[in-house]
Scaffold this motif. Sequence first.
Motif, PDB file in Angstrom:
ATOM      1  N   ASN A 195     102.528  68.854 -41.695  1.00  0.00           N
ATOM      2  CA  ASN A 195     102.873  69.782 -42.778  1.00  0.00           C
ATOM      3  C   ASN A 195     101.721  70.083 -43.728  1.00  0.00           C
ATOM      4  N   THR A 196     100.521  69.611 -43.397  1.00  0.00           N
ATOM      5  CA  THR A 196      99.334  69.982 -44.169  1.00  0.00           C
ATOM      6  C   THR A 196      98.948  71.416 -43.825  1.00  0.00           C
ATOM      7  N   VAL A 197      98.569  72.178 -44.845  1.00  0.00           N
ATOM      8  CA  VAL A 197      98.084  73.539 -44.631  1.00  0.00           C
ATOM      9  C   VAL A 197      96.729  73.681 -45.320  1.00  0.00           C
ATOM     10  N   PHE A 198      95.847  74.451 -44.690  1.00  0.00           N
ATOM     11  CA  PHE A 198      94.493  74.621 -45.218  1.00  0.00           C
ATOM     12  C   PHE A 198      94.172  76.104 -45.306  1.00  0.00           C
ATOM     13  N   ASN A 199      93.907  76.570 -46.519  1.00  0.00           N
ATOM     14  CA  ASN A 199      93.604  77.971 -46.772  1.00  0.00           C
ATOM     15  C   ASN A 199      92.107  78.200 -46.585  1.00  0.00           C
ATOM     16  N   VAL A 200      91.736  78.781 -45.440  1.00  0.00           N
ATOM     17  CA  VAL A 200      90.313  78.989 -45.141  1.00  0.00           C
ATOM     18  C   VAL A 200      89.687  79.909 -46.182  1.00  0.00           C
ATOM     19  N   ARG A 201      90.356  81.008 -46.481  1.00  0.00           N
ATOM     20  CA  ARG A 201      89.785  81.946 -47.453  1.00  0.00           C
ATOM     21  C   ARG A 201      89.687  81.327 -48.835  1.00  0.00           C
ATOM     22  N   GLY A 202      90.651  80.501 -49.196  1.00  0.00           N
ATOM     23  CA  GLY A 202      90.631  79.848 -50.499  1.00  0.00           C
ATOM     24  C   GLY A 202      89.547  78.798 -50.631  1.00  0.00           C
ATOM     25  N   ASN A 203      88.900  78.459 -49.513  1.00  0.00           N
ATOM     26  CA  ASN A 203      87.825  77.464 -49.533  1.00  0.00           C
ATOM     27  C   ASN A 203      86.494  78.058 -49.087  1.00  0.00           C
ATOM     28  N   GLU A 204      86.353  79.377 -49.197  1.00  0.00           N
ATOM     29  CA  GLU A 204      85.085  80.019 -48.875  1.00  0.00           C
ATOM     30  C   GLU A 204      83.966  79.430 -49.735  1.00  0.00           C
ATOM     31  N   GLY A 205      82.790  79.310 -49.140  1.00  0.00           N
ATOM     32  CA  GLY A 205      81.658  78.769 -49.878  1.00  0.00           C
ATOM     33  C   GLY A 205      81.486  77.267 -49.729  1.00  0.00           C
ATOM     34  N   GLN A 206      82.361  76.639 -48.938  1.00  0.00           N
ATOM     35  CA  GLN A 206      82.204  75.216 -48.645  1.00  0.00           C
ATOM     36  C   GLN A 206      81.627  75.051 -47.235  1.00  0.00           C
ATOM     37  N   VAL A 207      80.615  74.234 -47.113  1.00  0.00           N
ATOM     38  CA  VAL A 207      80.053  73.921 -45.806  1.00  0.00           C
ATOM     39  C   VAL A 207      80.848  72.754 -45.209  1.00  0.00           C
ATOM     40  N   VAL A 208      81.314  72.938 -43.962  1.00  0.00           N
ATOM     41  CA  VAL A 208      82.160  71.926 -43.331  1.00  0.00           C
ATOM     42  C   VAL A 208      81.658  71.616 -41.927  1.00  0.00           C
ATOM     43  N   ASN A 209      82.032  70.430 -41.458  1.00  0.00           N
ATOM     44  CA  ASN A 209      81.946  70.064 -40.034  1.00  0.00           C
ATOM     45  C   ASN A 209      83.348  70.195 -39.455  1.00  0.00           C
ATOM     46  N   ILE A 210      83.463  70.822 -38.298  1.00  0.00           N
ATOM     47  CA  ILE A 210      84.742  70.894 -37.591  1.00  0.00           C
ATOM     48  C   ILE A 210      84.514  70.396 -36.165  1.00  0.00           C
ATOM     49  N   SER A 211      85.350  69.462 -35.742  1.00  0.00           N
ATOM     50  CA  SER A 211      85.213  68.924 -34.388  1.00  0.00           C
ATOM     51  C   SER A 211      86.594  68.686 -33.791  1.00  0.00           C
ATOM     52  N   VAL A 212      86.654  68.730 -32.457  1.00  0.00           N
ATOM     53  CA  VAL A 212      87.887  68.445 -31.737  1.00  0.00           C
ATOM     54  C   VAL A 212      87.927  66.955 -31.437  1.00  0.00           C
ATOM     55  N   VAL A 213      88.954  66.271 -31.942  1.00  0.00           N
ATOM     56  CA  VAL A 213      89.086  64.826 -31.733  1.00  0.00           C
ATOM     57  C   VAL A 213      89.682  64.565 -30.362  1.00  0.00           C
ATOM     58  N   ARG A 214      90.685  65.329 -29.992  1.00  0.00           N
ATOM     59  CA  ARG A 214      91.292  65.224 -28.651  1.00  0.00           C
ATOM     60  C   ARG A 214      92.108  66.480 -28.361  1.00  0.00           C
TER      61      ARG A 214
END
Length: 264
Positions: free
Chosen positions: A245-264
């Motif tokens: 039930n976690t939601v993440f607003n990509v547009r609302g977090n513009e300007g943040q540098v992130v790492n994204i990886s597939v765990v499984r």
Amino acid sequence: MFEGVLIKMITELADPIQYYLKFANDYINMNQLLDKKIAIKFVKYECLNCHLNKPIYRQGFCKSCFFEIPQAADWIMRPELSKAHLNEEDRDLEYEKKVQLQPHIVYLANSSNVKVGVTRKNQVPTRWIDQGAHEAIEVVEVPNRYLAGITEVALKDHVGDKTNWRTMLKNEIKDEDLQEWKHKLKEFLPEEVQEYYLPNSTELNLNFPVLEYPTKLKSLNLEKTPEYEGVLKGIKGQYLIFEDNTVFNVRGNEGQVVNISVVR
């Protein structure tokens, strides 16, 4: 592993809608990550204008850029304040003419309820997708942003102008006859806009790639929770929806540098 600064996801009108996360050297087709466990890690800030590692204030910009650049001026959020058609400068007249003096659409969309909105013509249907609208229809097409703005102001006395993001993400939405709404609101159009009414526009229906809608919502804030892992269950609007039930607003977090990886 992918790393880059967040900007709003690129979308492609399809059934279902296709989403792409664009970094400097990579694209991620987010639809391909559905039902996979992914990890998101905050790295640093990067203002979308000056590219410095400074805390983001609004819209992906640091505080100094937000109050200086034309891309964040008041007329962006309040199109009725546009003045380029009068040859009057706000922050940068050349930029303002480029953006404001082009065809704009005033539309009705159903994301959580029927609402009125404004977008440049070349942003249809992207704007509707970004809002998580299940259905939308064009009401008028006007030659500049100012006319679109005063139309929106007139119509929002009779219909909403905000999306309830919680209702949108839970999919607690009923179908509406937007043609009927459009015809009903025609009489409230400003006199100088009546000639731009679109009697033959048709409703567009949108299908989002969601396997499972959340029942309760927990919004992910990477500043408070810099590392998160979860199974991606859907994408709607500019939100990633996870199994817990976690939601993440990509547009609302513009300007943040992130790492994204597939765990499984």
